[in-house]
Design a protein around this motif. Structure first.
Motif, PDB file in Angstrom:
ATOM      1  N   LYS A 132       0.963  -0.987  -0.272  1.00 39.98           N
ATOM      2  CA  LYS A 132      -0.218  -0.147   0.355  1.00 39.98           C
ATOM      3  C   LYS A 132       0.830   1.195  -0.386  1.00 39.98           C
ATOM      4  O   LYS A 132       0.310   2.361  -0.257  1.00 39.98           O
ATOM      5  CB  LYS A 132      -1.219   0.426   1.569  1.00 39.98           C
ATOM      6  N   GLY A 133       1.995   1.559  -0.015  1.00 45.20           N
ATOM      7  CA  GLY A 133       3.066   2.149   0.005  1.00 45.20           C
ATOM      8  C   GLY A 133       3.224   3.030   1.530  1.00 45.20           C
ATOM      9  O   GLY A 133       3.543   4.448   1.236  1.00 45.20           O
ATOM     10  N   ARG A 134       2.755   2.140   2.420  1.00 44.73           N
ATOM     11  CA  ARG A 134       2.551   2.881   3.448  1.00 44.73           C
ATOM     12  C   ARG A 134       4.227   2.795   4.623  1.00 44.73           C
ATOM     13  O   ARG A 134       4.434   3.348   5.383  1.00 44.73           O
ATOM     14  CB  ARG A 134       1.784   2.066   5.169  1.00 44.73           C
ATOM     15  N   ILE A 135       5.465   2.228   3.713  1.00 46.81           N
ATOM     16  CA  ILE A 135       6.947   1.977   4.841  1.00 46.81           C
ATOM     17  C   ILE A 135       7.457   2.356   4.288  1.00 46.81           C
ATOM     18  O   ILE A 135       7.900   2.482   3.116  1.00 46.81           O
ATOM     19  CB  ILE A 135       7.208   0.296   4.746  1.00 46.81           C
ATOM     20  N   SER A 136       8.427   3.371   4.630  1.00 40.88           N
ATOM     21  CA  SER A 136       9.464   4.207   3.909  1.00 40.88           C
ATOM     22  C   SER A 136      10.989   4.432   5.115  1.00 40.88           C
ATOM     23  O   SER A 136      10.429   3.699   6.227  1.00 40.88           O
ATOM     24  CB  SER A 136       9.028   4.805   3.182  1.00 40.88           C
ATOM     25  N   SER A 137      11.618   4.089   4.630  1.00 39.62           N
ATOM     26  CA  SER A 137      12.639   4.398   5.785  1.00 39.62           C
ATOM     27  C   SER A 137      13.773   5.477   4.947  1.00 39.62           C
ATOM     28  O   SER A 137      14.149   5.764   4.084  1.00 39.62           O
ATOM     29  CB  SER A 137      13.686   2.924   6.075  1.00 39.62           C
ATOM     30  N   THR A 138      14.485   6.372   6.026  1.00 41.12           N
ATOM     31  CA  THR A 138      14.945   6.898   6.296  1.00 41.12           C
ATOM     32  C   THR A 138      17.011   6.403   6.335  1.00 41.12           C
ATOM     33  O   THR A 138      17.288   5.631   6.712  1.00 41.12           O
ATOM     34  CB  THR A 138      15.743   7.947   7.372  1.00 41.12           C
ATOM     35  N   VAL A 139      17.860   6.975   4.890  1.00 45.35           N
ATOM     36  CA  VAL A 139      19.132   6.229   4.638  1.00 45.35           C
ATOM     37  C   VAL A 139      19.853   6.911   5.197  1.00 45.35           C
ATOM     38  O   VAL A 139      19.780   7.395   4.448  1.00 45.35           O
ATOM     39  CB  VAL A 139      18.754   4.801   3.823  1.00 45.35           C
ATOM     40  N   ILE A 140      21.054   6.297   4.895  1.00 45.56           N
ATOM     41  CA  ILE A 140      22.291   7.869   4.746  1.00 45.56           C
ATOM     42  C   ILE A 140      23.021   7.145   3.350  1.00 45.56           C
ATOM     43  O   ILE A 140      23.269   5.518   3.340  1.00 45.56           O
ATOM     44  CB  ILE A 140      23.453   7.470   6.039  1.00 45.56           C
ATOM     45  N   ASN A 141      22.553   7.783   2.718  1.00 46.75           N
ATOM     46  CA  ASN A 141      23.343   7.697   1.251  1.00 46.75           C
ATOM     47  C   ASN A 141      24.833   8.341   1.046  1.00 46.75           C
ATOM     48  O   ASN A 141      25.590   9.360   1.357  1.00 46.75           O
ATOM     49  CB  ASN A 141      22.973   8.654  -0.202  1.00 46.75           C
ATOM     50  N   ILE A 142      25.843   7.200   1.671  1.00 48.71           N
ATOM     51  CA  ILE A 142      26.970   6.989   1.550  1.00 48.71           C
ATOM     52  C   ILE A 142      28.144   7.329   0.448  1.00 48.71           C
ATOM     53  O   ILE A 142      28.975   7.950   0.108  1.00 48.71           O
ATOM     54  CB  ILE A 142      27.995   5.928   2.487  1.00 48.71           C
ATOM     55  N   SER A 143      27.354   7.842  -0.638  1.00 50.46           N
ATOM     56  CA  SER A 143      28.319   7.788  -2.154  1.00 50.46           C
ATOM     57  C   SER A 143      28.185   9.271  -2.357  1.00 50.46           C
ATOM     58  O   SER A 143      28.630   9.467  -3.122  1.00 50.46           O
ATOM     59  CB  SER A 143      27.222   6.880  -3.161  1.00 50.46           C
ATOM     60  N   THR A 144      27.350   9.959  -1.421  1.00 47.76           N
ATOM     61  CA  THR A 144      27.621  11.421  -1.402  1.00 47.76           C
ATOM     62  C   THR A 144      28.968  11.974  -0.519  1.00 47.76           C
ATOM     63  O   THR A 144      29.010  11.436   0.289  1.00 47.76           O
ATOM     64  CB  THR A 144      26.675  12.163  -1.046  1.00 47.76           C
ATOM     65  N   GLU A 145      29.441  12.750  -0.665  1.00 44.43           N
ATOM     66  CA  GLU A 145      30.893  13.683   0.743  1.00 44.43           C
ATOM     67  C   GLU A 145      30.083  14.087   1.391  1.00 44.43           C
ATOM     68  O   GLU A 145      30.651  14.030   2.548  1.00 44.43           O
ATOM     69  CB  GLU A 145      31.343  14.801  -0.614  1.00 44.43           C
ATOM     70  N   THR A 146      29.099  14.650   1.896  1.00 46.46           N
ATOM     71  CA  THR A 146      28.074  15.322   2.359  1.00 46.46           C
ATOM     72  C   THR A 146      27.536  13.856   3.835  1.00 46.46           C
ATOM     73  O   THR A 146      26.753  13.971   4.415  1.00 46.46           O
ATOM     74  CB  THR A 146      27.039  16.424   2.926  1.00 46.46           C
ATOM     75  N   ALA A 147      27.909  13.064   2.760  1.00 45.29           N
ATOM     76  CA  ALA A 147      26.686  11.631   3.478  1.00 45.29           C
ATOM     77  C   ALA A 147      25.155  11.740   4.067  1.00 45.29           C
ATOM     78  O   ALA A 147      24.446  12.084   5.117  1.00 45.29           O
ATOM     79  CB  ALA A 147      27.261  10.838   5.122  1.00 45.29           C
ATOM     80  N   GLU A 148      24.345  12.169   2.803  1.00 44.15           N
ATOM     81  CA  GLU A 148      23.347  12.948   2.727  1.00 44.15           C
ATOM     82  C   GLU A 148      22.230  11.914   3.492  1.00 44.15           C
ATOM     83  O   GLU A 148      22.572  10.747   3.179  1.00 44.15           O
ATOM     84  CB  GLU A 148      22.234  13.920   1.584  1.00 44.15           C
ATOM     85  N   GLU A 149      21.001  12.045   3.787  1.00 41.88           N
ATOM     86  CA  GLU A 149      20.268  11.172   4.215  1.00 41.88           C
ATOM     87  C   GLU A 149      18.906  10.996   2.800  1.00 41.88           C
ATOM     88  O   GLU A 149      18.658  11.654   2.940  1.00 41.88           O
ATOM     89  CB  GLU A 149      18.932  11.309   6.215  1.00 41.88           C
ATOM     90  N   ASP A 150      18.675   9.817   2.563  1.00 41.09           N
ATOM     91  CA  ASP A 150      17.655   9.913   2.177  1.00 41.09           C
ATOM     92  C   ASP A 150      16.373   9.607   2.443  1.00 41.09           C
ATOM     93  O   ASP A 150      16.015   8.181   2.938  1.00 41.09           O
ATOM     94  CB  ASP A 150      17.897   8.862   0.216  1.00 41.09           C
ATOM     95  N   SER A 151      15.342   9.518   2.118  1.00 38.73           N
ATOM     96  CA  SER A 151      13.976   8.936   2.439  1.00 38.73           C
ATOM     97  C   SER A 151      13.659   7.623   0.804  1.00 38.73           C
ATOM     98  O   SER A 151      13.585   8.450   0.219  1.00 38.73           O
ATOM     99  CB  SER A 151      12.994   9.590   3.085  1.00 38.73           C
ATOM    100  N   ILE A 152      13.431   6.090   1.423  1.00 43.18           N
ATOM    101  CA  ILE A 152      12.531   5.596   0.937  1.00 43.18           C
ATOM    102  C   ILE A 152      11.558   5.327   0.524  1.00 43.18           C
ATOM    103  O   ILE A 152      11.829   4.145   1.758  1.00 43.18           O
ATOM    104  CB  ILE A 152      14.560   4.509   0.677  1.00 43.18           C
ATOM    105  N   GLN A 153      11.019   4.474   0.063  1.00 41.81           N
ATOM    106  CA  GLN A 153       9.759   4.300  -0.163  1.00 41.81           C
ATOM    107  C   GLN A 153       9.863   2.648   0.036  1.00 41.81           C
ATOM    108  O   GLN A 153      10.812   2.123  -1.121  1.00 41.81           O
ATOM    109  CB  GLN A 153       8.312   4.205  -0.822  1.00 41.81           C
ATOM    110  N   VAL A 154       9.630   1.514   0.780  1.00 39.98           N
ATOM    111  CA  VAL A 154       9.711   0.370   0.578  1.00 39.98           C
ATOM    112  C   VAL A 154       8.977  -0.033  -0.435  1.00 39.98           C
ATOM    113  O   VAL A 154       7.830  -0.317  -0.393  1.00 39.98           O
ATOM    114  CB  VAL A 154       9.904  -0.383   1.796  1.00 39.98           C
ATOM    115  N   THR A 155       9.520  -1.239  -1.205  1.00 39.37           N
ATOM    116  CA  THR A 155       8.232  -1.992  -2.468  1.00 39.37           C
ATOM    117  C   THR A 155       8.259  -3.484  -1.762  1.00 39.37           C
ATOM    118  O   THR A 155       9.762  -4.172  -1.652  1.00 39.37           O
ATOM    119  CB  THR A 155       8.575  -1.333  -4.045  1.00 39.37           C
ATOM    120  N   LEU A 156       7.864  -4.005  -2.820  1.00 45.05           N
ATOM    121  CA  LEU A 156       7.700  -5.645  -2.380  1.00 45.05           C
ATOM    122  C   LEU A 156       9.054  -6.210  -3.269  1.00 45.05           C
ATOM    123  O   LEU A 156       9.226  -7.503  -3.187  1.00 45.05           O
ATOM    124  CB  LEU A 156       6.328  -6.724  -3.695  1.00 45.05           C
ATOM    125  N   GLU A 157       9.520  -5.258  -4.033  1.00 40.98           N
ATOM    126  CA  GLU A 157      10.436  -5.633  -5.394  1.00 40.98           C
ATOM    127  C   GLU A 157      11.972  -5.424  -4.223  1.00 40.98           C
ATOM    128  O   GLU A 157      12.819  -6.614  -4.057  1.00 40.98           O
ATOM    129  CB  GLU A 157      10.906  -4.764  -6.337  1.00 40.98           C
TER     130      GLU A 157
END
Length: 228
Positions: A132-157
């Motif tokens: 239903k698209g109701r689960i998401s998580s904040t993860v740290i994107n270590i591929s960027t110089e500033t280690a930005e936080e990304d919000s990613i919606q969890v999918t069945l895939e």
């Protein structure tokens, strides 16, 4: 980035595009100076890389794996059937994913049985909430110089990527197994080859919020499979 290269029309714009797209061009294997004359070649190289060559290593690895027991030779001989077999994908729904997994319960009346039923309920709910698209998580994107936080919606895939090692259900395995280890305080873990999930420290998984956090740790914390 491709549009940036294509839209450049002056020397200054070509220089600006070259600076902004240098990493992309380098990854794609384009090592010529970026000028008006080489612009179309740069665009072609980038498209060629992302459409084909970026995946070529995985394709070669897949082909090498198929050579076991002569499977690749059989698939080449019967290429139409092989293409159909590899190309058909089961439409992912919460029901399909939930039905794929069976639970190894204790005997009814066992002190752990109610805990296992609660965890099963949380698992089924989690899969439905993901769909239903109701689960998401904040993860740290270590591929960027500033280690930005990304919000990613969890999918069945993403769930299946972590649980079985790919974004679809395996064709040659009819079901996955979910087991419990009530005596361990270690982290829950996944075996993508079985495939199976072992829930541990089970007394901490009775609340849906705690169960959801454990599932997100598995999905985004397993290097090589679930990591985005």
């Amino acid at each position: 980035m491709v549009h940036k290269i294509q839209k450049a029309s002056s020397k200054e714009e070509y220089m600006e595009a070259a600076i902004e797209t240098s990493d992309l061009l380098e990854r794609s294997g384009f090592n010529k100076p970026h000028t008006q004359d080489s612009s179309q070649s740069a665009v072609y190289t980038v498209k060629e890389y992302h459409i084909f060559y970026r995946c070529f290593g995985h394709i070669r690895q897949f082909m090498d794996g198929l050579k076991l027991h002569g499977v690749l030779d059989i698939m080449i001989l019967h290429h139409q059937e092989a293409t159909q077999f590899l190309g058909e994908a089961t439409a992912l729904t919460a029901e399909v994913v939930n039905n794929f997994y069976s639970f190894s319960f204790s005997d009814k009346g066992d002190p752990n049985w109610e805990t296992e039923e609660a965890i099963e309920y949380n698992f089924r709910c989690f899969i439905c909430q993901v769909k239903k698209g109701r689960i998401s998580s904040t993860v740290i994107n270590i591929s960027t110089e500033t280690a930005e936080e990304d919000s990613i919606q969890v999918t069945l895939e993403l769930v299946l990527q972590a649980f079985v090692g790919c974004q679809g259900l395996p064709k040659d395995i009819p079901s996955g197994l979910i087991e419990f280890n009530h005596n361990s305080s270690a982290l829950s873990h996944v075996n993508t080859c079985a495939p199976s999930i072992t829930f541990q420290n089970t007394s901490k998984l009775l609340k849906f919020e705690d169960f959801e956090r454990t599932m997100l740790d598995i999905i985004f914390g397993c290097e090589g499979f679930g990591q985005k």
